[in-house]
Write a protein that holds these residues in place. Structure first.
Motif, short mmCIF file in Angstrom:
data_model
loop_
_atom_site.label_atom_id
_atom_site.label_comp_id
_atom_site.label_asym_id
_atom_site.label_seq_id
_atom_site.Cartn_x
_atom_site.Cartn_y
_atom_site.Cartn_z
N UNK A 1 87.99 39.02 57.88
CA UNK A 1 87.75 38.00 58.90
C UNK A 1 86.61 38.41 59.83
N UNK A 2 86.56 39.69 60.18
CA UNK A 2 85.49 40.17 61.05
C UNK A 2 84.15 40.07 60.33
N UNK A 3 84.12 40.48 59.06
CA UNK A 3 82.87 40.39 58.29
C UNK A 3 82.44 38.94 58.15
N UNK A 4 83.40 38.06 57.88
CA UNK A 4 83.09 36.64 57.76
C UNK A 4 82.54 36.08 59.07
N UNK A 5 83.11 36.52 60.18
CA UNK A 5 82.63 36.08 61.49
C UNK A 5 81.21 36.53 61.76
N UNK A 6 80.90 37.77 61.40
CA UNK A 6 79.53 38.26 61.60
C UNK A 6 78.53 37.52 60.70
N UNK A 7 78.95 37.18 59.48
CA UNK A 7 78.07 36.42 58.59
C UNK A 7 77.77 35.05 59.19
N UNK A 8 78.79 34.40 59.74
CA UNK A 8 78.60 33.10 60.36
C UNK A 8 77.68 33.21 61.58
N UNK A 9 77.86 34.26 62.39
CA UNK A 9 76.99 34.46 63.55
C UNK A 9 75.54 34.68 63.11
N UNK A 10 75.37 35.44 62.04
CA UNK A 10 74.02 35.69 61.52
C UNK A 10 73.38 34.39 61.04
N UNK A 11 74.15 33.55 60.38
CA UNK A 11 73.61 32.27 59.90
C UNK A 11 73.32 31.32 61.06
N UNK A 12 74.02 31.50 62.19
CA UNK A 12 73.82 30.60 63.33
C UNK A 12 72.68 31.03 64.25
N UNK A 13 72.16 32.24 64.07
CA UNK A 13 71.10 32.73 64.95
C UNK A 13 69.86 31.84 64.95
N UNK A 14 69.40 31.31 63.79
CA UNK A 14 68.21 30.44 63.84
C UNK A 14 68.37 29.20 64.72
N UNK A 15 69.60 28.77 64.93
CA UNK A 15 69.85 27.60 65.78
C UNK A 15 70.17 27.97 67.22
N UNK A 16 70.29 29.28 67.48
CA UNK A 16 70.70 29.72 68.80
C UNK A 16 69.62 29.46 69.85
N UNK A 17 68.37 29.60 69.46
CA UNK A 17 67.28 29.38 70.41
C UNK A 17 67.25 27.95 70.93
N UNK A 18 67.48 26.99 70.03
CA UNK A 18 67.51 25.59 70.45
C UNK A 18 68.68 25.34 71.40
N UNK A 19 69.81 25.99 71.13
CA UNK A 19 70.98 25.84 72.01
C UNK A 19 70.68 26.41 73.40
N UNK A 20 70.04 27.57 73.45
CA UNK A 20 69.69 28.18 74.73
C UNK A 20 68.73 27.29 75.50
N UNK A 21 67.74 26.72 74.82
CA UNK A 21 66.79 25.82 75.48
C UNK A 21 67.50 24.60 76.04
N UNK A 22 68.42 24.03 75.27
CA UNK A 22 69.15 22.84 75.74
C UNK A 22 70.02 23.19 76.95
N UNK A 23 70.71 24.32 76.89
CA UNK A 23 71.57 24.71 78.01
C UNK A 23 70.75 25.02 79.26
N UNK A 24 69.58 25.62 79.07
CA UNK A 24 68.73 25.93 80.22
C UNK A 24 68.23 24.64 80.88
N UNK A 25 67.86 23.65 80.07
CA UNK A 25 67.43 22.37 80.62
C UNK A 25 68.57 21.69 81.37
N UNK A 26 69.78 21.79 80.84
CA UNK A 26 70.93 21.24 81.55
C UNK A 26 71.15 21.95 82.88
N UNK A 27 70.97 23.27 82.88
CA UNK A 27 71.13 24.04 84.10
C UNK A 27 70.12 23.62 85.16
N UNK A 28 68.88 23.36 84.75
CA UNK A 28 67.87 22.89 85.68
C UNK A 28 68.22 21.51 86.23
N UNK A 29 68.81 20.66 85.39
CA UNK A 29 69.23 19.33 85.87
C UNK A 29 70.39 19.45 86.86
#
Length: 259
Positions: A220-248
């Motif tokens: 389960x831990x290995x599977x979780x790390x694999x999922x996190x690794x696959x989600x990293x390319x989308x993490x930057x867009x999420x951070x940008x969206x959250x930062x824009x929300x924070x500014x609003x």
């Protein structure tokens, strides 16, 4: 107005600007990290105060000359900075909340570590996401927008504001947004791990002879790390969206404070 009065007015104004910046830096992410020495924080607040001082002094704000009214204005300015820093800190709370959910699902709850940024116990995945988000924000110069946000505060909240931050509904909604966004940030990995738990439960019921629980936790831990690794390319867009929300959220705070 004599030279002494001019010097007193300028020094009083500079201190008021410094107190607002110091209040924000105390709570804001990156700037308020515990690992940053106190003298560095004061030096940063003082440097930013020197830069913004000509802009504020050009408006000629009214500053009381008596001691007790001036202390009241100092308290107001510190409060303004703390409130703005608290709203900016909501961005950190989102990543910490999402990391707490991931730790719970991956079995890292008992392994919570000490956050080197704020010096408190925090989830491991929360630390990982916060460090990654901080690197992205610094790499894109997003911390400059935090400085601009506080500079803009003087356009909505002048020196010696006549009202204090009210609107309890705003803060209730802010906390609700933090919880909901933390769940949304964690739900892809959290949901996949939850589905895997359901599959493991069905498998153990179907073939009870298998000692499935002896191997499910590391898998389960290995599977979780694999999922996190696959989600990293989308993490930057999420951070940008959250930062824009924070500014609003900061803009909503300013507009509500001005009313």
């Amino acid at each position: 107005m004599g030279i002494a009065e001019v010097l007193q007015w300028n020094l009083s104004l500079f201190l008021l600007i410094l107190f607002r910046w110091a209040g924000m830096i105390m709570l804001a992410p990156v700037f308020g990290a515990r690992g940053v020495p106190t003298m560095i924080k004061l030096g940063l607040a003082g440097s930013l105060s020197v830069v913004i001082y000509p802009l504020i002094s050009a408006t000629h704000p009214l500053i009381p000359t008596e001691l007790l009214p001036y202390i009241a204005v100092v308290v107001k300015e510190i409060l303004v900075g703390l409130v703005i820093g608290f709203v900016i800190y909501a961005l950190t709370a989102i990543f910490q909340g999402a990391g707490q959910l991931l730790d719970f699902q991956m079995g890292f709850t008992m392994g919570a570590s000490i956050d080197p940024v704020y010096g408190v116990q925090s989830p491991m995945m929360g630390n990982f996401q916060m460090v990654l988000a901080t690197m992205l924000l610094l790499a894109t110069n997003a911390h400059h927008y935090l400085i601009v946000a506080l500079v803009k505060s003087y356009a909505y909240i002048p020196i010696n504001p006549t009202n204090l931050p009210g609107g309890y509904l705003y803060y209730a909604q802010l906390i609700g947004h933090v919880f909901s966004l933390a769940i949304q940030l964690a739900i892809p990995v959290f949901g996949a791990l939850l589905v895997s738990d359901v599959g493991v439960g069905l498998l153990s019921r179907t073939v009870p002879q298998l000692n499935i629980f002896s191997v499910v936790f590391p898998v389960k831990i290995i599977f979780g790390f694999i999922l996190l690794f696959l989600a990293i390319p989308f993490f930057g867009e999420s951070v940008s969206h959250l930062f824009n929300l924070n500014m609003s959220w900061i803009l909503q705070l300013y507009q509500g404070w001005k009313q």
